[in-house]
Design a protein around this motif. Structure first.
Motif, PDB file in Angstrom:
ATOM      1  N   ASP A 311       1.001  -1.340  -0.388  1.00  0.00           N
ATOM      2  CA  ASP A 311      -0.135   0.221  -0.342  1.00  0.00           C
ATOM      3  C   ASP A 311       0.409   0.913  -0.078  1.00  0.00           C
ATOM      4  O   ASP A 311       1.305   0.905   1.166  1.00  0.00           O
ATOM      5  CB  ASP A 311      -1.397   0.505   1.596  1.00  0.00           C
ATOM      6  N   SER A 342      -8.257   1.328  14.399  1.00  0.00           N
ATOM      7  CA  SER A 342      -9.479   0.671  13.855  1.00  0.00           C
ATOM      8  C   SER A 342      -8.631   0.784  12.228  1.00  0.00           C
ATOM      9  O   SER A 342      -9.432  -0.428  11.687  1.00  0.00           O
ATOM     10  CB  SER A 342     -10.583   1.383  13.718  1.00  0.00           C
ATOM     11  N   ASN A 343      -8.145   1.488  11.665  1.00  0.00           N
ATOM     12  CA  ASN A 343      -7.098   1.433  10.517  1.00  0.00           C
ATOM     13  C   ASN A 343      -5.948   1.263  10.440  1.00  0.00           C
ATOM     14  O   ASN A 343      -5.267   2.672  10.151  1.00  0.00           O
ATOM     15  CB  ASN A 343      -8.189   2.531  10.075  1.00  0.00           C
TER      16      ASN A 343
ATOM     17  N   MET B   1     -14.710   4.068   4.117  1.00  0.00           N
ATOM     18  CA  MET B   1     -14.481   3.222   5.519  1.00  0.00           C
ATOM     19  C   MET B   1     -12.488   3.344   5.776  1.00  0.00           C
ATOM     20  O   MET B   1     -11.698   4.414   5.963  1.00  0.00           O
ATOM     21  CB  MET B   1     -14.876   2.704   6.513  1.00  0.00           C
ATOM     22  N   THR B   2     -12.175   2.652   5.218  1.00  0.00           N
ATOM     23  CA  THR B   2     -10.940   1.345   4.768  1.00  0.00           C
ATOM     24  C   THR B   2     -10.367   2.416   3.681  1.00  0.00           C
ATOM     25  O   THR B   2     -11.196   3.083   2.802  1.00  0.00           O
ATOM     26  CB  THR B   2     -10.826   0.160   4.604  1.00  0.00           C
ATOM     27  N   ARG B   3      -8.964   2.519   3.448  1.00  0.00           N
ATOM     28  CA  ARG B   3      -7.823   3.281   2.936  1.00  0.00           C
ATOM     29  C   ARG B   3      -8.445   2.792   1.517  1.00  0.00           C
ATOM     30  O   ARG B   3      -8.137   1.183   1.751  1.00  0.00           O
ATOM     31  CB  ARG B   3      -6.727   3.727   3.437  1.00  0.00           C
ATOM     32  N   THR B   5      -7.117   0.838  -1.696  1.00  0.00           N
ATOM     33  CA  THR B   5      -5.982   0.441  -2.681  1.00  0.00           C
ATOM     34  C   THR B   5      -5.750   0.898  -3.651  1.00  0.00           C
ATOM     35  O   THR B   5      -5.005   1.231  -4.718  1.00  0.00           O
ATOM     36  CB  THR B   5      -5.102  -0.620  -1.907  1.00  0.00           C
ATOM     37  N   PHE B  12     -16.114  -4.111   3.174  1.00  0.00           N
ATOM     38  CA  PHE B  12     -16.899  -5.175   4.048  1.00  0.00           C
ATOM     39  C   PHE B  12     -17.321  -4.558   5.577  1.00  0.00           C
ATOM     40  O   PHE B  12     -15.413  -4.613   6.378  1.00  0.00           O
ATOM     41  CB  PHE B  12     -16.284  -6.398   3.832  1.00  0.00           C
ATOM     42  N   ALA B  23     -14.489   3.192  15.031  1.00  0.00           N
ATOM     43  CA  ALA B  23     -15.550   2.426  13.874  1.00  0.00           C
ATOM     44  C   ALA B  23     -16.664   2.125  13.049  1.00  0.00           C
ATOM     45  O   ALA B  23     -17.693   2.257  12.127  1.00  0.00           O
ATOM     46  CB  ALA B  23     -14.345   1.317  13.603  1.00  0.00           C
TER      47      ALA B  23
END
Ligand code: SF4
Ligand code: SF4
Lengths: 368, 352
Positions: A311, A342-343, B1-3, B5, B12, B23
């Motif tokens: 990434d 959380s991320n 929400m997630t980065r 890529t 999900f 979150a």
């Protein structure tokens, strides 16, 4: 642990006296001092009790390559993900569950349908294998001596045929040497991990002290333990001496747990290995010896995960500098913004022993 | 929400979304709340406290007064645990969500049961008995419901949804966003009992029976507290525990909170079990406790009142609301100061 034990080591008045003593020692030394601890639990204790706010100006205590989760390399996580995606059940410690590989974490793999189980011990993974004989159970084994020894004990005790181990176990002393040798790292002494030393014994550090002429003090995890170990280290620094001391005698002996060590070295041998963000370290990874080959997941499965680059965000991650004691988490541009528990972008934000995670949770700076 | 890529990346829902904290909040902010708000305005119905506030319940004007409404789904493993069971949890949870809105005399509860094929009927019976008993204790009828059976593996055991309504004076509701600098923070009893007892049970640790969930209705206790002084904000510290509740309250009111660790009640066995598991009792659920902000003049009176109610004996003033460090909770450990942050993700015992 007895119910009353922790309290004896949580006496703020005694801590105050020790803090005064540190003040005096630093005045005598009269120049900045940098100490490094190599254990996530030490960072936890320091942050959780707010100990940095008690340290005199000019004294910094930083965390080195001390969290086995953080130093697990991305390709190692990729191997575990690849095995899970081939249909085996991968069992691992909770801390490893969300550590990002180049593309995915085990948590991502599970959300995509792979079978991943969180276990609390190697023996729990074996129980899982015994209870599910028609499934392949692969224990993704991480951690330093404290967890490598139990993994070894399990392998030594004839586990079921459907059980195997993907070892990402690591061995601390060579990593300390690498850090001590880094040209831009300026460490005046090491606070060694009490937990690991219960297994290895503190005698293990003797050669290190001789070669690098730096003091090492083994310390426990209660606030007073930590302050006491720091006090001892500063005394060495003041006297300009190297030396090895055990400030955690209620748990640690010189020889360690000889039986556990014997089993560990029976099962594992050291090979060079890349520690995430730090360097390739000679003799720092533990792999299964030939007699245990049948339990080696690397030999049982075809694990050659495709590596098409990490990434792009991870290139901004400064975990490597943090684990070499060269930077603090809040010097990372991503800290608390793009990178949160959380991320997480880097491994230091995942495990409860990772410096970034700990700073996110407790705050790392003294002057709150 | 997630980065992001790659473009083909699908996103999900993960367990982390379900564990409360940041979150969960972004999931709600992005997917849920924007769709559901506005409906009231279109139909001429308004709310006094609505979905965007993400409080423990909603408040709607009704006649001279107001209706407080709340709903909650419960799944818990194991189904029966030391100190309680899923049925008691479902009733107490909903009664407590109403109570912390200031609605201490609930009008009625509903009960929706979803049961997996294969669950012993004796278990169902036991759960229902426990719901009935807890409802009696809280003084509320369970007056409507629904029951479904799902196939094996389609859900995990028993799921219970309960909703509750209560009628209150229009002035009466207590939001969770009302903290003011200077307020005292009071908790009604020891922290972490439910979460630690459950984790210990789940992981098969034997702490010789010293750990029990605190699951219980708190409406009586809250009622007495409301009579004794001005409560500016209130929450039941369930998922994410005290840490989550206080961070939310500090964030919503844009104030800071200073706590003294020593004053926070945590029972000896819970503290020891927390040490062994590597889990902070302040970050796990309580199911029979309240945390509130009280005007400083009234703090001692409210505390004394809570002490007289069964279950409130260990109540304590644990800190103060401040102008500093807005949105954050800082703990004085007796050694130094540190944050008490919102827990993220499932609590997982440490690696060694
Ligand atoms: S394995 Fe144990 S000793 Fe090693 S870093 Fe973790 S807590 Fe410290
Ligand atoms: S904050 Fe995140 S990205 Fe930055 S060093 Fe820590 S783990 Fe890496």
């Amino acid at each position: 642990m007895s119910e009353t034990e922790p309290l004896q080591f949580r006496d703020p008045a005694q801590a105050e006296q020790l803090a005064d003593r540190l003040e005096t020692l630093m005045a005598d030394i009269d120049e900045p001092v940098s100490l490094m601890h190599v254990c996530g639990s030490h960072e936890q204790a320091i942050a959780k009790f707010g100990l940095r706010s008690m340290l005199p100006d000019g004294l910094s205590v930083r965390m080195g390559p001390g969290c086995p989760v953080c130093v697990t390399n991305m390709p190692e996580v990729d191997e575990a993900v690849a095995i899970a995606e081939q249909g085996a059940t991968v069992a691992t410690y909770g801390d490893m569950f969300r550590v990002p590989g180049t593309k995915k974490s085990l948590a991502d793999a599970r959300a995509d349908g792979a079978s991943v189980e969180v276990v609390y011990s190697a023996s729990e993974a074996v129980e899982l294998a015994a209870a599910n004989p028609e499934e392949e159970i692969v224990f993704f084994a991480t951690g330093f001596e404290t967890t490598a020894a139990p993994t070894a004990a399990i392998l030594d005790a004839d586990p079921p045929a459907n059980f195997s181990v993907l070892s990402a176990h690591k061995y601390v002393p060579p990593a300390m040497e690498v850090v001590a040798e880094m040209p831009d790292v300026d460490i005046d002494g090491f606070l060694a991990a009490g937990h690991a030393a219960t297994i290895t014994g503190y005698g293990l550090f003797e050669p290190f002290v001789e070669t690098y002429e730096l003091p090492i003090v083994v310390g426990g995890f209660e606030p007073i333990d930590v302050l006491l170990a720091i006090e001892r280290l500063l005394e060495y620094v003041r006297d300009g001496k190297a030396g090895l001391e055990n400030a955690y005698p209620r748990c640690v002996s010189k020889a360690g747990n000889e039986q556990a060590l014997e089993t560990m070295w029976d099962v594992f041998e050291t090979v060079p290995g890349e520690w995430r963000g730090i360097a390739e370290i000679p003799g720092a990874n533990l792999v299964l010896r030939d007699p245990y080959a049948e339990y080696d997941a690397r030999r049982r499965f075809d694990v050659e995960p495709v590596d098409d680059g990490p990434d792009p965000l991870t290139e901004q991650c400064i975990c490597g500098d943090i684990m070499a004691g060269k930077a603090d988490p809040d010097e990372c541009d991503l800290f608390g913004e793009e990178c949160t528990p959380s991320n997480p972008v880097g491994a230091c934000m995942v495990s409860s022993e990772g410096t970034c995670k700990i700073w996110d949770e407790y705050g790392g700076h003294p002057n709150l | 929400m997630t980065r992001d890529t790659t473009e083909s990346d699908q996103e999900f829902v993960t367990l982390a979304h379900g564990a409360g904290g940041g979150a969960m909040r972004s999931l709600l902010d992005e997917l849920v709340v924007p769709q559901f708000t506005g409906n009231g305005a279109e139909t001429g119905n308004d709310t006094l406290v609505g979905l965007p506030e993400l409080d423990d319940g909603a408040v709607h004007p009704a006649g001279e007064g107001a209706l407080v409404i709340t709903t909650d789904s419960h799944v818990v493993s194991p189904r029966f645990f030391p100190g309680g069971d899923i049925g008691r949890l479902a009733v107490a949870g909903t009664v407590n969500d109403l109570a912390v809105m200031g609605a201490t005399t609930p009008t009625a509860l509903t009960c929706s049961l979803v049961i997996e094929e294969g669950v012993p009927t004796a278990d169902v019976e036991r759960v229902i008995e426990s719901m009935a008993e807890t409802a009696r204790q809280a003084g509320v009828p369970i007056s409507t419901g629904d029951t479904k059976v799902m196939g094996n593996g389609e859900i995990d055991g028993i799921l219970i949804n309960t909703a509750g309504v209560a009628y209150v004076d229009r002035e009466q509701p207590v939001p969770d966003a009302g903290l003011e600098p200077g307020d005292s923070i009071i908790v009604s009893g020891s922290m972490g009992d439910h979460g630690i007892a459950l984790l210990a049970e789940r992981e098969g640790f034997d702490f010789t029976g010293a750990l029990e969930s605190d699951v219980a209705p708190v409406n009586d206790l809250v009622n007495v507290a409301l009579d004794a002084g001005r409560i500016t904000a209130m929450k039941d510290p369930t998922r994410g525990g005290l840490a989550n509740a206080l961070n939310e309250m500090a964030g919503k009111a844009d104030v800071g909170i200073d706590l003294t660790e020593e004053s926070i009640p945590v029972s000896g066995p819970i503290a020891s079990a927390g040490e062994v598991l590597g889990i902070d009792p302040l970050s796990v659920a309580n199911e029979g406790k309240v945390v509130m902000g009280v005007t400083p003049e009234d703090a001692e009176d409210v505390l004394a009142a809570i002490h007289t109610v069964p279950g409130g004996e260990d109540a304590a003033i644990i800190g103060q609301v401040t102008d500093d460090h807005a949105g954050r909770v800082v703990v004085d450990t007796g050694f130094g100061r540190r944050y008490l942050s919102e827990p993220e993700g499932e609590p997982l015992p440490r690696i060694c």
